[in-house]
Write a protein that holds these residues in place. Structure first.
Motif: not given
Lengths: 290, 363, 264
Positions: C66, C69, C115, C133-134, C138, C199, C205-206, C209-210, C215
């Protein structure tokens, strides 16, 4: 001619600056959105993607009772949350701006403190408050006010509305506060001087001039709530689920990305439509002013 | 209280926290008078005006308007209206709506309101501007709308808080005359707050000069300019030359004053605007009352030899700073540039003169 | 003129504050409560949950992810913000409005749309999900906020200051460094901070996309499914709150100090 070159050079300089963020947005926002549009016209055939143009997904979204109910419910919940949040936020913003005195910053800080922890946890804590053996139920039963835990307070739309109205409170208070702060106090004095009662001074000067903040707050709350995934999942139960949960299901468990894409696009269109209405209202109030 | 007094202020005091802003003011303003509160920024003049309007509450003292005590009367109930320094034109309303704003509760019919608005816009020379949105107005036009909006209420007293300070010089001069004309036509009492002494002199019937929360002098423009009570007032309203003297005696016939340069001199009693005790005093002479004596035959009541230190040429006149014998302070002399009159240069030796009647005795 | 606040309004504000604080009060209560069940009545004081939290290896990995990111997002969105705000404030160019509209569009898009659309592209291209990607997702949502903050900073700056610097013989780059940068510095710091916060707390979104590296919010989400882990979550939430309040106070103190120094 010189003027033309001057303009061209300025244009070039502008492009050189904005090129990178624009490229980023073009490649990673606009292109994916367009691909999503394309995908929504395809169909999923078990593991394969059939790339024939069809409106089947949209037909399903609008005719299948589950999808349509979810969309309607999401819209209703988002509108109620927005209304409740903005209505509750206005008096608070008004209080801070007009009676905050020297403690304005402190009061604003006080408002934001509860929001300096994870969004997920803030929503989850409502589950603890509203749950079967949560704060409210155990409190009421220890006072012998109820025999069995109240069940209507969790796992339905009401709980979603409550949790979301809480989560977005400061985002409504801040823009309204800013617009109230911007009101030149001599305008209110001029109104008083011309015979305004407190009531009239509020409805004819304060409220219209605070409109840009109110509209901003409305948009800031409405847009994320209609697409919220976390809150319905945590406190909504089955009857409180919203469209975002179904989109996620289509992309994951159901493995029907095209249907998910069309659901997402329909929601997006609703958001766009409502945002446009509010932007139009905003322009009506704000656009003319310098 | 005299019958014709419109505004009576007595022993008015106002503190903001620890800070004393208004320190005991007594004031009578007549009906139909154009009255100015003149003073440097921070002297309390705006606070005084806002107390008359009802926006600030005095700590002690009283305000009476048209015979009625104003204590406990809210701003929206007072027979006063204000033109704000920032104009305070409502940005969400157009010209017509701004001007008609205060008439909403008057019970007038829509036609009557329209008639009043038309008349007001005509009065302030904004005919045909009804639908103009307020953001599209120039500073001068906003000023006129603010004026129309206040005057349409037919106030007994119109309060003007530095209304012209945001305008450029040309427009300001034009508005000064227009405000004067308006006041004469309407016969309403105007109270103007300003820090611009020229503005106060041009427009007012009477002026109160304020320093540090107190009134230093009240009088007509001529009294204030020609007979200032002290150096402070004299210097705030223009330039004045000061000479030292000693007041020997005061009698009905006149004042006897001893001066190092001129020996014993005699002045008329009215040349001392505020009664002073015998002792050290200041003799004041305005620069335009002094003149350079060009020809050997030119004579004056008092004469001094001097040397030009600097010349400021203004076109219509020349402003000399002159060093004289026996005085550490330079003297200022202002001469009109008439046909054929010589303009001196730095370093030129000159002979100055002024008349007995041009002198004033002050603290 | 009103002199004191109306009682009804004051009472309302107090009730509202109670509503705002209600959930947060529970955090310390259950973080220190000696019971594996999150319910009343309380059982006694313990620090056990903090110890257990310390033993969660995945937590540290998630927190590190996290942070990486959030810092990347803050820097990227601020860079984009500077470029966009500057271009909008100083230049006229073809397509100015639509381009600006595209950059600001994420403000008007629910996060799930962003996302999902990115997920579609990544799946179609067969790319692996990763921290990158995250970060992209963000940065898309944080950039409009940076632009808004920096646009204010750039628009408030008097153009003649820049001209004065050029007039005094400084180069364009030198002017940027010596005049523009110091003047927009408060805006830059706010922009970095807001990017970082957006973020750090972003989940949807995370979540989409993780890949294998979660995160912090995604990790918390996974804990929420296990009732036995809930007291640990409470402890974690409490720590996050305290940590952000300390950081916020330090930031505020620094801001006040710099305000005093610049005489603002």
């Amino acid at each position: 001619m010189a003027d033309f070159w001057e303009k061209t050079r300025d244009s070039f300089a502008g492009w050189r600056l904005i090129g990178l963020p624009f490229g980023f947005g073009f490649l990673l926002l606009l292109t994916p959105l367009l691909l999503m549009v394309l995908l929504s016209f395809w169909t999923q055939d078990y593991l394969d993607l059939r790339r024939d143009f069809t409106l089947a997904n949209y037909r399903e979204v609008f005719t299948h009772p589950v999808f349509f109910t979810l969309i309607k419910r999401s819209l209703a919940i988002a509108l109620v949350v927005t209304l409740v949040t903005v209505l509750l936020a206005f008096p608070v913003a008004y209080f801070i701006s007009f009676y905050g005195g020297k403690r304005k910053t402190l009061l604003l800080f006080l408002i934001t403190i509860p929001f300096w922890t994870s969004y997920l946890l803030r929503i989850f804590l409502w589950k603890i408050i509203l749950g079967y053996n949560g704060v409210i139920n155990s409190g009421l039963s220890s006072l012998n006010l109820i025999d069995a835990p109240l069940s209507f307070i969790l796992y339905n739309s009401n709980a979603v509305v409550l949790a979301l109205s809480h989560a977005w409170a400061p985002f409504a208070i801040l823009p309204i506060f800013v617009s109230l702060e911007k009101i030149d106090r001599s305008l209110l004095e001029a109104g008083r001087d011309l015979g305004d009662s407190a009531y009239r001074s509020f409805f004819f000067i304060t409220l219209p001039l605070a409109m840009p903040g109110i509209i901003a707050a409305t948009l800031i709350v409405f847009i994320p709530t209609i697409g919220d995934y976390v809150t319905p999942k945590l406190v909504g139960g089955t009857e409180g689920l919203m469209v975002a949960n179904m989109i996620q299901v289509q992309f994951a468990k159901a493995n029907n990305a095209p249907l998910g894409a069309s659901l997402a696009l329909v929601s997006l269109c609703i958001v766009m439509l409502i945002a446009l209405i509010f932007l139009f209202l905003n322009r009506k109030y704000l656009g003319r002013r310098v | 209280m005299k019958q014709q007094d419109m505004v009576v202020v007595s022993d008015l005091r106002k503190n903001f926290g620890e800070l004393q802003v208004v320190k005991g003011i007594d004031l009578n303003i007549g009906a139909g008078e154009f009255f100015s509160l003149l003073g440097p920024s921070g002297c309390g003049k705006t606070t005084l005006l806002r107390m008359i309007a009802g926006f600030e509450t005095a700590n002690s003292g009283s305000i009476t308007i048209d015979g009625k005590p104003m204590e406990g009367v809210d701003a929206n109930e007072r027979p006063t209206n204000m033109v704000f320094q920032s104009y305070a034109i409502f940005p969400h309303l157009n010209v017509e709506q701004n001007v008609a704003y205060g008439l909403k509760k008057s019970g007038l019919s829509a036609d009557a309101v329209r008639g009043r608005v038309d008349a007001m816009l005509k009065l302030v020379d904004l005919e045909g501007y009804h639908k103009r949105p307020s953001y599209a107005l120039s500073g001068g036009q906003k000023q006129r709308v603010a004026l129309a909006r206040a005057l349409i209420m037919q106030p007994k007293v119109l309060l003007l808080d530095e209304p012209l300070s945001a305008l450029d010089k040309k427009l300001r001069e034009q508005m000064q005359h227009e405000l004067r004309r308006l006041q004469r036509t309407l016969g309403i009492t105007f109270i103007l707050v300003t820090h611009d002494q020229e503005e106060a002199l041009i427009m007012s019937d009477r002026i109160a000069v304020m320093f540090d929360g107190r009134i230093a002098q009240i009088g007509t423009p001529r009294e204030i300019y020609e007979r200032p009570v002290n150096r402070h007032v004299a210097s705030f309203i223009g330039v004045m030359n000061f000479l030292d003297g000693t007041l020997k005696s005061v009698s009905k016939k006149g004042l006897q004053i001893a001066s190092k340069t001129f020996g014993s001199i005699y002045l008329a009693p009215e040349q001392m605007p505020a009664p002073l005790e015998a002792g050290a005093v200041t003799l004041g002479v305005r620069p335009e009352m002094m003149s350079v004596l060009y020809k050997a035959s030119d004579q004056a009541d008092y004469e001094l030899q001097g040397k030009v230190v600097s010349v400021d040429y203004y076109g219509d006149m020349s402003f000399y700073t002159i060093a004289v014998q026996g005085s550490k302070e330079h003297l200022a002399v202002c001469m009109r540039n008439t046909v054929g009159r010589h303009v001196y240069d730095e370093g030129d030796a000159v002979r100055l003169g002024w008349s007995n009647a041009s002198m004033v005795v002050l603290r | 003129m009103k002199h004191s606040s109306p009682i009804a309004l004051s009472v309302f504000v107090v009730i509202y504050l109670v509503f705002l604080y209600a959930p947060i009060f529970l955090l310390p209560i259950f973080a220190f409560n000696d019971s594996a069940v999150i319910a009343f009545p309380l059982s006694g004081f313990t620090l056990h949950w903090f110890k257990e939290l310390w033993g969660e290896d995945v937590l540290f990995r998630a927190a590190t992810n996290s942070l990486i990111i959030a810092v990347s997002t803050a820097v990227l969105s601020t860079c984009f913000g500077v470029l966009t705000a500057r271009a909008m404030a100083r230049h006229q160019f073809i397509g100015k409005k639509p381009i600006f509209g595209l950059i600001m569009a994420p403000l008007f898009l629910p996060e799930i749309i962003i996302g999902v659309s990115m997920l579609i592209v990544l799946l179609q291209l067969g790319l692996a999900l990763s921290l990158w990607t995250v970060i992209i997702g963000h940065t898309l949502i944080a950039t409009p906020f940076s632009v808004s903050i920096l646009a204010t900073a750039f628009n408030n700056m008097d153009r003649s200051l820049e001209e004065a610097s050029l007039d005094l013989g400084e180069t364009r780059i030198g002017t940027f460094r010596r005049v523009i940068l110091p003047l927009v510095a408060p805006g830059l710091i706010s922009s970095l901070l807001i990017g970082f916060i957006i973020s750090l707390d972003e989940f949807v979104i995370a979540f989409f996309l993780t890949g294998t590296d979660p995160t912090l919010p995604v990790y918390i989400w996974s804990l929420l499914r296990f009732p036995s882990k809930l007291p640990i979550v409470m402890a974690l939430g409490f720590l996050l709150l305290v940590l952000s309040l300390i950081l916020l106070s330090l930031f505020e103190a620094a801001r006040r100090r710099s305000e005093r120094l610049t005489g603002g």
